[in-house]
Design an enzyme around this catalytic site. Structure first.
Site, PDB file in Angstrom:
ATOM      1  N   ARG A  69      15.531  56.434  21.435  1.00 23.25           N
ATOM      2  CA  ARG A  69      16.016  56.291  22.800  1.00 23.25           C
ATOM      3  C   ARG A  69      15.135  57.008  23.835  1.00 23.25           C
ATOM      4  O   ARG A  69      14.874  56.486  24.922  1.00 23.25           O
ATOM      5  CB  ARG A  69      17.447  56.847  22.848  1.00 23.25           C
ATOM      6  CG  ARG A  69      18.087  56.864  24.186  1.00 23.25           C
ATOM      7  CD  ARG A  69      18.674  55.523  24.503  1.00 23.25           C
ATOM      8  NE  ARG A  69      19.111  55.467  25.881  1.00 23.25           N
ATOM      9  CZ  ARG A  69      20.081  54.673  26.308  1.00 23.25           C
ATOM     10  NH1 ARG A  69      20.696  53.878  25.476  1.00 23.25           N
ATOM     11  NH2 ARG A  69      20.412  54.641  27.567  1.00 23.25           N
ATOM     12  N   ILE A  96      22.613  53.355  30.054  1.00 26.49           N
ATOM     13  CA  ILE A  96      22.624  54.610  30.799  1.00 26.49           C
ATOM     14  C   ILE A  96      21.188  54.970  31.123  1.00 26.49           C
ATOM     15  O   ILE A  96      20.293  54.840  30.272  1.00 26.49           O
ATOM     16  CB  ILE A  96      23.302  55.715  29.971  1.00 26.49           C
ATOM     17  CG1 ILE A  96      24.777  55.350  29.775  1.00 26.49           C
ATOM     18  CG2 ILE A  96      23.167  57.071  30.647  1.00 26.49           C
ATOM     19  CD1 ILE A  96      25.511  56.273  28.864  1.00 26.49           C
ATOM     20  N   ASN A 109      24.083  53.013  41.336  1.00 24.82           N
ATOM     21  CA  ASN A 109      24.722  52.163  40.324  1.00 24.82           C
ATOM     22  C   ASN A 109      25.961  51.544  40.942  1.00 24.82           C
ATOM     23  O   ASN A 109      26.524  52.077  41.898  1.00 24.82           O
ATOM     24  CB  ASN A 109      25.091  53.018  39.102  1.00 24.82           C
ATOM     25  CG  ASN A 109      25.438  52.188  37.891  1.00 24.82           C
ATOM     26  OD1 ASN A 109      25.304  50.957  37.885  1.00 24.82           O
ATOM     27  ND2 ASN A 109      25.893  52.852  36.837  1.00 24.82           N
ATOM     28  N   THR A 110      26.378  50.425  40.391  1.00 22.04           N
ATOM     29  CA  THR A 110      27.603  49.791  40.858  1.00 22.04           C
ATOM     30  C   THR A 110      28.520  49.539  39.675  1.00 22.04           C
ATOM     31  O   THR A 110      28.054  49.243  38.572  1.00 22.04           O
ATOM     32  CB  THR A 110      27.294  48.493  41.643  1.00 22.04           C
ATOM     33  OG1 THR A 110      28.524  47.884  42.015  1.00 22.04           O
ATOM     34  CG2 THR A 110      26.460  47.515  40.855  1.00 22.04           C
ATOM     35  N   HIS A 111      29.829  49.691  39.917  1.00 18.65           N
ATOM     36  CA  HIS A 111      30.789  49.590  38.808  1.00 18.65           C
ATOM     37  C   HIS A 111      32.031  48.841  39.298  1.00 18.65           C
ATOM     38  O   HIS A 111      32.533  49.126  40.392  1.00 18.65           O
ATOM     39  CB  HIS A 111      31.169  51.005  38.346  1.00 18.65           C
ATOM     40  CG  HIS A 111      32.129  51.006  37.213  1.00 18.65           C
ATOM     41  ND1 HIS A 111      31.787  50.594  35.938  1.00 18.65           N
ATOM     42  CD2 HIS A 111      33.452  51.333  37.149  1.00 18.65           C
ATOM     43  CE1 HIS A 111      32.838  50.688  35.146  1.00 18.65           C
ATOM     44  NE2 HIS A 111      33.863  51.126  35.857  1.00 18.65           N
ATOM     45  N   ASP A 143      24.059  59.696  37.439  1.00 15.76           N
ATOM     46  CA  ASP A 143      23.690  60.966  36.824  1.00 15.76           C
ATOM     47  C   ASP A 143      23.617  60.732  35.322  1.00 15.76           C
ATOM     48  O   ASP A 143      23.607  59.586  34.876  1.00 15.76           O
ATOM     49  CB  ASP A 143      24.648  62.098  37.239  1.00 15.76           C
ATOM     50  CG  ASP A 143      26.055  61.901  36.714  1.00 15.76           C
ATOM     51  OD1 ASP A 143      26.284  60.963  35.913  1.00 15.76           O
ATOM     52  OD2 ASP A 143      26.935  62.697  37.089  1.00 15.76           O
ATOM     53  N   ALA A 144      23.587  61.799  34.552  1.00 15.44           N
ATOM     54  CA  ALA A 144      23.359  61.640  33.112  1.00 15.44           C
ATOM     55  C   ALA A 144      24.565  61.072  32.372  1.00 15.44           C
ATOM     56  O   ALA A 144      24.457  60.663  31.213  1.00 15.44           O
ATOM     57  CB  ALA A 144      22.969  62.990  32.506  1.00 15.44           C
ATOM     58  N   GLY A 145      25.716  61.018  33.037  1.00 13.25           N
ATOM     59  CA  GLY A 145      26.928  60.558  32.362  1.00 13.25           C
ATOM     60  C   GLY A 145      27.170  59.062  32.542  1.00 13.25           C
ATOM     61  O   GLY A 145      26.337  58.338  33.088  1.00 13.25           O
ATOM     62  N   ASP A 147      28.981  56.448  34.487  1.00 12.26           N
ATOM     63  CA  ASP A 147      29.682  56.176  35.751  1.00 12.26           C
ATOM     64  C   ASP A 147      30.293  57.444  36.349  1.00 12.26           C
ATOM     65  O   ASP A 147      31.384  57.399  36.929  1.00 12.26           O
ATOM     66  CB  ASP A 147      30.782  55.110  35.527  1.00 12.26           C
ATOM     67  CG  ASP A 147      30.191  53.787  35.054  1.00 12.26           C
ATOM     68  OD1 ASP A 147      29.083  53.441  35.475  1.00 12.26           O
ATOM     69  OD2 ASP A 147      30.852  53.110  34.251  1.00 12.26           O
TER      70      ASP A 147
HETATM   71  C1  GRF Z   1      29.009  43.780  38.003  1.00 14.34           C
HETATM   72  O1  GRF Z   1      30.411  43.693  38.183  1.00 14.34           O
HETATM   73  C2  GRF Z   1      28.592  45.159  37.615  1.00 14.34           C
HETATM   74  O2  GRF Z   1      29.260  46.177  38.279  1.00 14.34           O
HETATM   75  C3  GRF Z   1      28.968  45.144  36.157  1.00 14.34           C
HETATM   76  O3  GRF Z   1      28.514  43.888  35.717  1.00 14.34           O
HETATM   77  C4  GRF Z   1      28.552  42.979  36.800  1.00 14.34           C
HETATM   78  C5  GRF Z   1      27.164  42.433  36.979  1.00 14.34           C
HETATM   79  O4  GRF Z   1      27.191  41.205  37.630  1.00 14.34           O
HETATM   80  N1  GRF Z   1      28.445  46.270  35.435  1.00 14.34           N
HETATM   81  P1  GRF Z   1      25.844  40.472  38.071  1.00 14.34           P
HETATM   82  O5  GRF Z   1      24.881  40.499  36.885  1.00 14.34           O
HETATM   83  O6  GRF Z   1      25.293  41.197  39.269  1.00 14.34           O
HETATM   84  O7  GRF Z   1      26.281  39.073  38.400  1.00 14.34           O
END
Ligand code: GRF
Length: 206
Positions: A69, A96, A109-111, A143-145, A147
């Site tokens: 890794r 990660i 990042n987006t979640h 960060d390292a974790g 989300d």
């Molecule tokens: C998003 O909802 C993102 O937050 C999640 O996976 C989805 C990705 O969608 N981890 P896309 O590849 O941008 O269509």
């Protein structure tokens, strides 16, 4: 594209609709950011095809091509560094981010859940299984974790009675794309400050 625009490297693992939203926004010079490269951890994904159609260079760095890794972490950081990004954006990147990248660049990042609830790969499924009536999406610094980084922006999405994972995720993604585009643009144009876990957009942090 303006030479003043912030340079973005966007990392993807899947369909790349969030990437597409940022690509579309950056067509307007006033947006203040441009995607200079797209990186992926796997081949043959729509996210890479989107980069190709937009004329944006892309690269693939697979974990399976490395003995361990940490070697992959270093290789990914080196690939990203070739493009001298001001900001790295994980847009559905299902790995990660390791220390070499985190040490070198700010990473967003987006979640698809309202953190700190329901982190991890199955945020939508977990929120649905828990029975929450409101979920949403979170844009945060990595960060390292998992989300666990400082939150930059969030938006709520109601859970409907007949939602399944797919319908709920699609509704969240509609909101998530706008939130990501808006947040990346503001970070590029206005800058940001981090104090502990608190992130403020704007040059003065106000
Ligand atoms: C998003 O909802 C993102 O937050 C999640 O996976 C989805 C990705 O969608 N981890 P896309 O590849 O941008 O269509």
């Amino acid at each position: 594209m303006s030479s003043q625009a912030a340079r973005l490297v966007v990392l993807v693992s899947g369909s790349g609709t969030n990437l597409q939203a940022v690509l579309d926004a950056s067509a307007d010079e006033a947006y203040g950011a441009e995607v200079v490269a797209v990186g992926a951890d796997r081949d043959d994904i729509e996210g890479l095809a989107r980069a190709g159609r937009a004329g944006v260079p892309s690269f693939v760095e697979k974990l399976s091509d490395h003995p361990a890794r940490d070697a992959w972490d270093r290789a990914l950081a080196a690939r990203i560094a070739e493009y001298r990004p001001d900001l790295v954006v994980c847009a559905g990147f299902m790995k990660i981010i390791g220390a070499p990248t985190l040490a070198a660049f700010p990473v967003l990042n987006t979640h698809p859940a309202l953190l700190p609830s329901f982190p991890g790969t199955h945020g939508v499924r977990d929120a649905l299984a828990y029975g929450v009536r409101i979920t949403g999406c979170t844009v945060m610094l990595a960060d390292a974790g998992v989300d666990s980084g400082p939150i930059v922006a969030q938006e709520a999405v109601p859970v409907l009675d007949d939602d399944d994972e797919k319908t709920l995720h699609e509704r969240i993604k509609t909101v998530e794309r706008s939130l990501l585009v808006e947040t990346v643009g503001r970070m590029a144009r206005e800058g940001w400050t981090v104090t502990g876990r608190s992130v403020r957009l704007g040059r003065s942090g106000g």
